[in-house]
Motif scaffolding. Structure first.
Motif, short mmCIF file in Angstrom:
data_model
loop_
_atom_site.label_atom_id
_atom_site.label_comp_id
_atom_site.label_asym_id
_atom_site.label_seq_id
_atom_site.Cartn_x
_atom_site.Cartn_y
_atom_site.Cartn_z
N TRP A 195 26.72 37.08 35.20
CA TRP A 195 27.61 37.33 35.85
C TRP A 195 27.72 38.57 36.71
O TRP A 195 27.30 39.54 36.11
CB TRP A 195 28.86 37.35 34.73
N LEU A 196 28.09 38.27 38.00
CA LEU A 196 28.14 39.57 38.86
C LEU A 196 29.20 39.51 39.53
O LEU A 196 29.99 38.65 39.86
CB LEU A 196 26.71 39.43 40.01
N LEU A 197 29.68 40.89 39.77
CA LEU A 197 31.09 41.36 40.44
C LEU A 197 30.86 40.75 41.96
O LEU A 197 29.90 41.29 42.58
CB LEU A 197 31.39 42.52 40.46
N ILE A 198 32.01 39.95 42.35
CA ILE A 198 31.77 39.51 43.83
C ILE A 198 33.23 40.02 44.47
O ILE A 198 33.12 39.99 45.73
CB ILE A 198 31.86 37.92 44.16
N HIS A 199 34.28 40.64 43.71
CA HIS A 199 35.50 40.87 44.28
C HIS A 199 36.21 41.82 43.47
O HIS A 199 36.49 41.43 42.20
CB HIS A 199 36.36 39.51 44.67
N HIS A 200 36.68 42.95 43.80
CA HIS A 200 37.38 43.81 43.06
C HIS A 200 38.75 44.47 43.79
O HIS A 200 38.54 44.95 44.97
CB HIS A 200 36.56 45.08 42.49
N HIS A 201 39.68 44.12 43.56
CA HIS A 201 41.13 44.42 44.17
C HIS A 201 42.01 45.14 43.18
O HIS A 201 42.47 44.32 42.28
CB HIS A 201 41.69 43.14 44.66
N ALA A 202 41.97 46.43 43.37
CA ALA A 202 42.76 47.37 42.47
C ALA A 202 43.90 47.79 43.39
O ALA A 202 43.73 48.23 44.60
CB ALA A 202 41.79 48.34 41.76
N SER A 203 45.00 47.88 42.84
CA SER A 203 46.13 48.55 43.22
C SER A 203 47.06 49.49 42.35
O SER A 203 47.22 48.69 41.34
CB SER A 203 47.00 47.49 44.23
N LEU A 204 47.57 50.34 42.93
CA LEU A 204 48.63 51.10 42.11
C LEU A 204 50.00 50.26 41.69
O LEU A 204 50.37 49.58 42.37
CB LEU A 204 49.01 52.34 42.43
N THR A 205 50.22 50.55 40.42
CA THR A 205 51.45 49.53 39.92
C THR A 205 52.28 50.81 39.31
O THR A 205 51.81 51.78 38.71
CB THR A 205 51.03 48.55 38.92
N PRO A 206 53.65 50.52 39.22
CA PRO A 206 54.50 50.99 38.46
C PRO A 206 54.19 51.09 36.88
O PRO A 206 53.47 50.17 36.43
CB PRO A 206 55.98 50.52 38.63
N PRO A 207 54.41 52.16 36.10
CA PRO A 207 53.95 52.40 34.69
C PRO A 207 54.71 51.25 34.02
O PRO A 207 55.73 50.91 34.18
CB PRO A 207 54.42 53.43 34.39
N SER A 208 53.89 50.55 32.83
CA SER A 208 54.50 49.76 31.93
C SER A 208 55.15 48.51 32.71
O SER A 208 56.38 48.16 32.53
CB SER A 208 55.53 50.51 31.12
N SER A 209 54.35 47.95 33.71
CA SER A 209 54.84 46.93 34.40
C SER A 209 54.48 45.60 34.19
O SER A 209 54.71 44.57 34.66
CB SER A 209 54.52 47.03 35.92
#
Lengths: 141, 141
Positions: free
Chosen positions: A118-132
């Motif tokens: 298995w290989l990574l093809i998409h990484h989408h990371a975004s900041l979120t409010p804590p404990s959400s």
């Protein structure tokens, strides 16, 4: 019950974050599919397309990071055919220069089955409010 | 060349944004898979898990929105087996009460093939800096 494939995907997902913590481009390179259509969004960054550009972005991040620790507090995995997607909350502690920054990001990671791995093809990371995370979420790890 | 399946996925993706612009929960409901594991992250929100919670979040958004317009300036689609993922930049113009807000968000939308039709199973949208797509990106729409 977690299947063998799911365990394999979770292992690659762990190796992705281990590469990030190690600030090691070679380890990072091993978990990604090297194609010109793979995509990456770092928290607060714009879209980056293609392994070459993504690789450069990691190099830049690693160059400007003294130490980063990421604890995954919520991880789910699903597989359909040759595709898997992992969702996780990244509890980030980032040391750069003399500063330390903590943050929480939500990440969507897509993996593709290629020659038995298995290989990574998409990484989408975004900041979120804590404990959400909603309480109905199922945590498998 | 865009395949029939890709055209179908792009059509459902358009219906998703049409439902959002129409502030219509019934239209929104039609494009989602109604399962307790589907996931949604609105820009600046935390993770929402399960159609019931996601439906409530749309209802809340629709109740507090007077008018929203979303122009997609960058759309790509890929399909592997029964899964498709669409990436797009949302150019958002949001009117609420007496105010207007414009923003740009990057979105990862996953669709699953179910009984011959494609349904949304994952929507992850996050705010991005303006004009943040690398020039190597391939735009199909």
């Amino acid at each position: 019950m977690t299947s063998d494939y799911e365990l394999q995907v979770l292992e690659v997902n762990k190796r992705f974050y281990a590469a990030l913590e190690a600030l090691d481009l070679s380890q990072m390179s091993e978990v990604w599919l090297h194609e010109d259509w793979v995509k990456c969004v770092h928290p607060g960054w714009g879209l980056i397309v293609g392994w070459e550009n993504i690789s450069e972005s990691w190099e830049r991040i690693f160059r400007h990071t003294r130490e980063i620790r990421i604890q995954l507090s919520y991880v789910t995995v699903r597989i359909e055919g040759p595709l898997a997607w992992v969702c996780c909350l990244e509890n980030i502690s980032n040391r750069f220069g003399e500063g330390v920054e903590t943050a929480q990001a939500f990440s969507t990671n897509l993996f593709m089955l290629q020659n038995g791995g298995w290989l990574l093809i998409h990484h989408h990371a975004s900041l979120t409010p804590p404990s959400s995370v909603q309480p109905s979420a199922t945590t498998i790890q």
